[in-house]
Scaffold this motif. Sequence first.
Motif, PDB file in Angstrom:
ATOM      1  N   SER A  30     -38.187  16.796  17.142  1.00  0.00           N
ATOM      2  CA  SER A  30     -38.080  16.028  15.904  1.00  0.00           C
ATOM      3  C   SER A  30     -36.636  15.618  15.648  1.00  0.00           C
ATOM      4  N   TRP A  31     -36.506  14.425  15.074  1.00  0.00           N
ATOM      5  CA  TRP A  31     -35.214  13.880  14.684  1.00  0.00           C
ATOM      6  C   TRP A  31     -35.293  13.568  13.197  1.00  0.00           C
ATOM      7  N   ALA A  32     -34.336  14.033  12.423  1.00  0.00           N
ATOM      8  CA  ALA A  32     -34.379  13.897  10.970  1.00  0.00           C
ATOM      9  C   ALA A  32     -34.193  12.449  10.533  1.00  0.00           C
ATOM     10  N   GLY A  33     -34.789  12.119   9.395  1.00  0.00           N
ATOM     11  CA  GLY A  33     -34.641  10.795   8.798  1.00  0.00           C
ATOM     12  C   GLY A  33     -35.108  10.835   7.363  1.00  0.00           C
ATOM     13  N   THR A  34     -34.672   9.873   6.564  1.00  0.00           N
ATOM     14  CA  THR A  34     -35.010   9.862   5.135  1.00  0.00           C
ATOM     15  C   THR A  34     -36.260   9.049   4.829  1.00  0.00           C
ATOM     16  N   LYS A  35     -36.721   8.253   5.797  1.00  0.00           N
ATOM     17  CA  LYS A  35     -37.906   7.416   5.575  1.00  0.00           C
ATOM     18  C   LYS A  35     -39.147   8.095   6.156  1.00  0.00           C
ATOM     19  N   GLU A  36     -40.205   7.323   6.286  1.00  0.00           N
ATOM     20  CA  GLU A  36     -41.475   7.867   6.765  1.00  0.00           C
ATOM     21  C   GLU A  36     -41.343   8.472   8.162  1.00  0.00           C
ATOM     22  N   THR A  37     -42.279   9.372   8.471  1.00  0.00           N
ATOM     23  CA  THR A  37     -42.283  10.028   9.776  1.00  0.00           C
ATOM     24  C   THR A  37     -43.119   9.240  10.771  1.00  0.00           C
ATOM     25  N   VAL A  38     -42.564   9.058  11.967  1.00  0.00           N
ATOM     26  CA  VAL A  38     -43.240   8.346  13.048  1.00  0.00           C
ATOM     27  C   VAL A  38     -43.554   9.334  14.168  1.00  0.00           C
ATOM     28  N   LEU A  39     -44.811   9.382  14.589  1.00  0.00           N
ATOM     29  CA  LEU A  39     -45.234  10.239  15.705  1.00  0.00           C
ATOM     30  C   LEU A  39     -45.342   9.394  16.969  1.00  0.00           C
ATOM     31  N   LEU A  40     -44.758   9.879  18.065  1.00  0.00           N
ATOM     32  CA  LEU A  40     -44.737   9.156  19.332  1.00  0.00           C
ATOM     33  C   LEU A  40     -45.581   9.873  20.388  1.00  0.00           C
ATOM     34  N   LEU A  41     -46.476   9.133  21.036  1.00  0.00           N
ATOM     35  CA  LEU A  41     -47.349   9.688  22.073  1.00  0.00           C
ATOM     36  C   LEU A  41     -47.078   8.982  23.396  1.00  0.00           C
ATOM     37  N   HIS A  42     -46.525   9.700  24.364  1.00  0.00           N
ATOM     38  CA  HIS A  42     -46.218   9.113  25.668  1.00  0.00           C
ATOM     39  C   HIS A  42     -47.478   8.986  26.515  1.00  0.00           C
ATOM     40  N   GLY A  43     -47.335   8.378  27.688  1.00  0.00           N
ATOM     41  CA  GLY A  43     -48.474   8.151  28.563  1.00  0.00           C
ATOM     42  C   GLY A  43     -48.560   9.124  29.726  1.00  0.00           C
ATOM     43  N   TRP A  44     -49.402   8.767  30.685  1.00  0.00           N
ATOM     44  CA  TRP A  44     -49.705   9.588  31.863  1.00  0.00           C
ATOM     45  C   TRP A  44     -48.458   9.809  32.711  1.00  0.00           C
ATOM     46  N   GLU A  45     -48.269  11.052  33.151  1.00  0.00           N
ATOM     47  CA  GLU A  45     -47.160  11.448  34.020  1.00  0.00           C
ATOM     48  C   GLU A  45     -45.805  11.027  33.440  1.00  0.00           C
ATOM     49  N   SER A  46     -45.654  11.272  32.151  1.00  0.00           N
ATOM     50  CA  SER A  46     -44.415  10.955  31.448  1.00  0.00           C
ATOM     51  C   SER A  46     -44.078  12.137  30.552  1.00  0.00           C
ATOM     52  N   ASN A  47     -43.151  11.953  29.646  1.00  0.00           N
ATOM     53  CA  ASN A  47     -42.830  12.970  28.640  1.00  0.00           C
ATOM     54  C   ASN A  47     -42.079  12.302  27.503  1.00  0.00           C
ATOM     55  N   SER A  48     -41.632  13.080  26.539  1.00  0.00           N
ATOM     56  CA  SER A  48     -41.044  12.511  25.322  1.00  0.00           C
ATOM     57  C   SER A  48     -39.761  11.726  25.570  1.00  0.00           C
ATOM     58  N   PHE A  49     -39.123  11.943  26.704  1.00  0.00           N
ATOM     59  CA  PHE A  49     -37.899  11.207  27.026  1.00  0.00           C
ATOM     60  C   PHE A  49     -38.155   9.703  27.124  1.00  0.00           C
ATOM     61  N   ARG A  50     -39.385   9.299  27.448  1.00  0.00           N
ATOM     62  CA  ARG A  50     -39.667   7.875  27.631  1.00  0.00           C
ATOM     63  C   ARG A  50     -39.391   7.068  26.357  1.00  0.00           C
ATOM     64  N   TRP A  51     -39.285   7.748  25.221  1.00  0.00           N
ATOM     65  CA  TRP A  51     -39.082   7.063  23.945  1.00  0.00           C
ATOM     66  C   TRP A  51     -37.606   6.882  23.582  1.00  0.00           C
ATOM     67  N   ARG A  52     -36.696   7.207  24.492  1.00  0.00           N
ATOM     68  CA  ARG A  52     -35.276   7.237  24.144  1.00  0.00           C
ATOM     69  C   ARG A  52     -34.787   5.933  23.506  1.00  0.00           C
ATOM     70  N   ASN A  53     -35.213   4.790  24.042  1.00  0.00           N
ATOM     71  CA  ASN A  53     -34.751   3.518  23.489  1.00  0.00           C
ATOM     72  C   ASN A  53     -35.318   3.264  22.095  1.00  0.00           C
ATOM     73  N   LEU A  54     -36.608   3.491  21.942  1.00  0.00           N
ATOM     74  CA  LEU A  54     -37.231   3.274  20.633  1.00  0.00           C
ATOM     75  C   LEU A  54     -36.694   4.261  19.607  1.00  0.00           C
ATOM     76  N   ILE A  55     -36.431   5.499  20.038  1.00  0.00           N
ATOM     77  CA  ILE A  55     -35.877   6.499  19.117  1.00  0.00           C
ATOM     78  C   ILE A  55     -34.554   6.016  18.537  1.00  0.00           C
ATOM     79  N   SER A  56     -33.755   5.352  19.345  1.00  0.00           N
ATOM     80  CA  SER A  56     -32.490   4.813  18.856  1.00  0.00           C
ATOM     81  C   SER A  56     -32.727   3.796  17.745  1.00  0.00           C
ATOM     82  N   PHE A  57     -33.712   2.933  17.912  1.00  0.00           N
ATOM     83  CA  PHE A  57     -34.039   1.934  16.886  1.00  0.00           C
ATOM     84  C   PHE A  57     -34.598   2.605  15.627  1.00  0.00           C
TER      85      PHE A  57
END
Length: 287
Positions: free
Chosen positions: A71-98
């Motif tokens: 989890s990464w803290a923020g003051t707005k709504e919470t967004v849950l990210l679900l990666h795909g097959w043979e991946s992991n949470s790192f795949r969201w690195r670019n979107l997490i920055s946004f």
Amino acid sequence: MKKVINRLLALSYGAYFNILALFSKKLVGEKAFTLFSSPRKGKVLPLQASFLKKAEDIMIEVGGKQIQTYSWAGTKETVLLLHGWESNSFRWRNLISFLSGENFAIVAFDAPAHGNSSGGIFNVPLYAECAQHIVKHYKPTFIIGHSVGGMTALYHQYIYPHNSIQKIVTIGSPSELSELMEYYQNLLGFNNKVLSALDDYFQAHFGFEIQDFSISQFVQKIQIEGLLVHDIEDPITPYHNSEKVYANWKNSKLISTRGLGHSMHQDNVNKQIIDFLKSKKRANFTA
């Protein structure tokens, strides 16, 4: 050479299943399902670990499995990210920055048999069960899923409609289990006896037949807003999957790209996702 070896290995599994089907339909169904549900990669690599260590991480137990959450803290709504097959949470690195740049709170987790989560088997019903535990714990407002993660997000909403979710985004996601099984059958070259055994396995363990599992049908009962992002030239998940879902999802919008591939990490895609999350609710979308 590696492709040739992998192809021969796949065909050897298919030949084995065809022989086994002559002796035990139940056993071949179980073994064919296990192979289909066993990811070969997706564990966290050292380079990926350095990024994920910046997040707050918690292990949550689901059905005896340890599920790694971030989890990464923020003051707005919470967004849950679900990666795909043979991946992991790192795949969201670019979107997490946004998302972080817009002060959204962010939650991601490694699916069973992926990343730092335990287990050896992965399938959509199991992934949806894990997602439900995460949703109950963090109460996210939005879910974003890539590939099978998007398929899971919509299946989760279908079977757990009473929750905190207000919007869902899918990126390059499949729709029909029957199409995935057709691809699996063609890849391994097994016969229809094996396919029938797989159908029996799904019915016995999940309560549905292969033809019954259809995201394009499930979304007819989903009332919340949705954004479908899919590349017309997607080499992994054909574009028509999102077309079928969009046709049946009343409150959805389809963004079609060309030449961006399956992963879709591009800034333009991420900006459009952010705009969708920030937009005010409307009764209907038009593409």
